[in-house]
Design a protein around this motif. Sequence first.
Motif, PDB file in Angstrom:
ATOM      1  N   GLU A 112       1.743 -13.245  25.166  1.00 53.03           N
ATOM      2  CA  GLU A 112       1.840 -12.675  23.813  1.00 53.03           C
ATOM      3  C   GLU A 112       1.268 -11.242  23.681  1.00 53.03           C
ATOM      4  O   GLU A 112       1.926 -10.382  23.081  1.00 53.03           O
ATOM      5  CB  GLU A 112       1.168 -13.652  22.837  1.00 53.03           C
ATOM      6  N   PRO A 113       0.084 -10.947  24.253  1.00 52.58           N
ATOM      7  CA  PRO A 113      -0.454  -9.591  24.094  1.00 52.58           C
ATOM      8  C   PRO A 113       0.463  -8.498  24.648  1.00 52.58           C
ATOM      9  O   PRO A 113       0.349  -7.336  24.250  1.00 52.58           O
ATOM     10  CB  PRO A 113      -1.778  -9.622  24.878  1.00 52.58           C
ATOM     11  N   PHE A 114       1.377  -8.856  25.543  1.00 50.21           N
ATOM     12  CA  PHE A 114       2.247  -7.847  26.146  1.00 50.21           C
ATOM     13  C   PHE A 114       3.380  -7.427  25.209  1.00 50.21           C
ATOM     14  O   PHE A 114       4.059  -6.428  25.458  1.00 50.21           O
ATOM     15  CB  PHE A 114       2.770  -8.350  27.497  1.00 50.21           C
ATOM     16  N   ALA A 115       3.555  -8.176  24.115  1.00 51.16           N
ATOM     17  CA  ALA A 115       4.576  -7.808  23.129  1.00 51.16           C
ATOM     18  C   ALA A 115       4.239  -6.475  22.466  1.00 51.16           C
ATOM     19  O   ALA A 115       5.124  -5.798  21.926  1.00 51.16           O
ATOM     20  CB  ALA A 115       4.704  -8.908  22.071  1.00 51.16           C
ATOM     21  N   ALA A 116       2.981  -6.081  22.523  1.00 54.20           N
ATOM     22  CA  ALA A 116       2.566  -4.801  21.921  1.00 54.20           C
ATOM     23  C   ALA A 116       3.243  -3.618  22.612  1.00 54.20           C
ATOM     24  O   ALA A 116       3.302  -2.527  22.049  1.00 54.20           O
ATOM     25  CB  ALA A 116       1.044  -4.662  21.996  1.00 54.20           C
ATOM     26  N   ARG A 117       3.754  -3.832  23.835  1.00 60.08           N
ATOM     27  CA  ARG A 117       4.378  -2.734  24.582  1.00 60.08           C
ATOM     28  C   ARG A 117       5.899  -2.904  24.576  1.00 60.08           C
ATOM     29  O   ARG A 117       6.497  -3.389  25.547  1.00 60.08           O
ATOM     30  CB  ARG A 117       3.821  -2.717  26.016  1.00 60.08           C
ATOM     31  N   ALA A 118       6.501  -2.495  23.467  1.00 59.83           N
ATOM     32  CA  ALA A 118       7.959  -2.637  23.312  1.00 59.83           C
ATOM     33  C   ALA A 118       8.712  -1.677  24.225  1.00 59.83           C
ATOM     34  O   ALA A 118       9.918  -1.818  24.419  1.00 59.83           O
ATOM     35  CB  ALA A 118       8.351  -2.397  21.856  1.00 59.83           C
ATOM     36  N   ASP A 119       7.999  -0.699  24.809  1.00 58.71           N
ATOM     37  CA  ASP A 119       8.653   0.264  25.706  1.00 58.71           C
ATOM     38  C   ASP A 119       8.715  -0.248  27.141  1.00 58.71           C
ATOM     39  O   ASP A 119       9.285   0.408  28.017  1.00 58.71           O
ATOM     40  CB  ASP A 119       7.887   1.598  25.674  1.00 58.71           C
TER      41      ASP A 119
END
Length: 237
Positions: free
Chosen positions: A133-140
């Motif tokens: 889930e925390p990796f969703a912050a990086r949409a790029d």
Amino acid sequence: MILLLAGTGEARALATALSGAGIGLTASLAGRTRMPKSLPCATRTGGFKGVEGLAAYLRASGVRAVIDATHPFAAQMSRNAVEACAQLKIPLLRFERPPWRGDWSEYDSAESAAAALPAQARALLAVGRGSAEPFAARADVWYLLRVLEPPSEPFPLPNGEFTVGPPASIEAEIALFQAHGLTHIVTKNAGGEAARAKLDAAKALGLEAVVIRRPALPKVPTASSIEAALTWAKEHE
Ligand code: NAP
């Protein structure tokens, strides 16, 4: 009777060794896996409901010793075991696989690992479905998210796709990374021989590894071989 906190390949190997030596034991699974492989001993499934619940279980079941063979990142369970065993003065052994060592950068959390990825990276995300889930912050970033069981839910991150199955050989990992044009791999420092192949494959291809450091746990007696844990179990059953 020994309570074996399980959920790892090592716990399975320990269950086999302890049962084979005639040691009475019950294994405990959290119940996260839909189709867990059966263990060669009595097995209970589901959380204990915190330290108090675990202490109540230990008391009611006449457990004489506990072996914590959970994953190195299952910190809550390990901390609960330390507290409950200390309360009841029950001996506790932690089975610990050595962490991987290498020339990569390590980060204290999934959030800081996500922040460390450069813009437009294409990354294998081998941290477990529950830590994605925390990796969703990086949409790029484009993610190849590794899961052990076929997913029943939609892809949980802005960009990427699932890859299903346990870690493969170095050759298979190299082929997978090349097929998806990966630039990075992200992993927890779980340790263990089989799961190391991804780090060796990344090194062979010159990909950068972003590694999440293990959580710190209270000091307790530890064993890192089945033989040592078996010796301890015979002394404490
Ligand atoms: P966690 O965060 O340390 O534990 C959360 C809660 O799950 C615990 O407080 C406990 O609930 C319950 N629980 C965890 N392990 C249990 C066990 N063996 N038996 C009964 N209850 C358990 O654990 P997690 O990281 O979610 O891991 C869950 C399971 O998956 C563990 O068995 C672990 O070995 C395995 N696993 C974890 C990872 C990982 O990366 N974290 C990787 C591979 C396998 P109550 O408070 O209600 O008792």
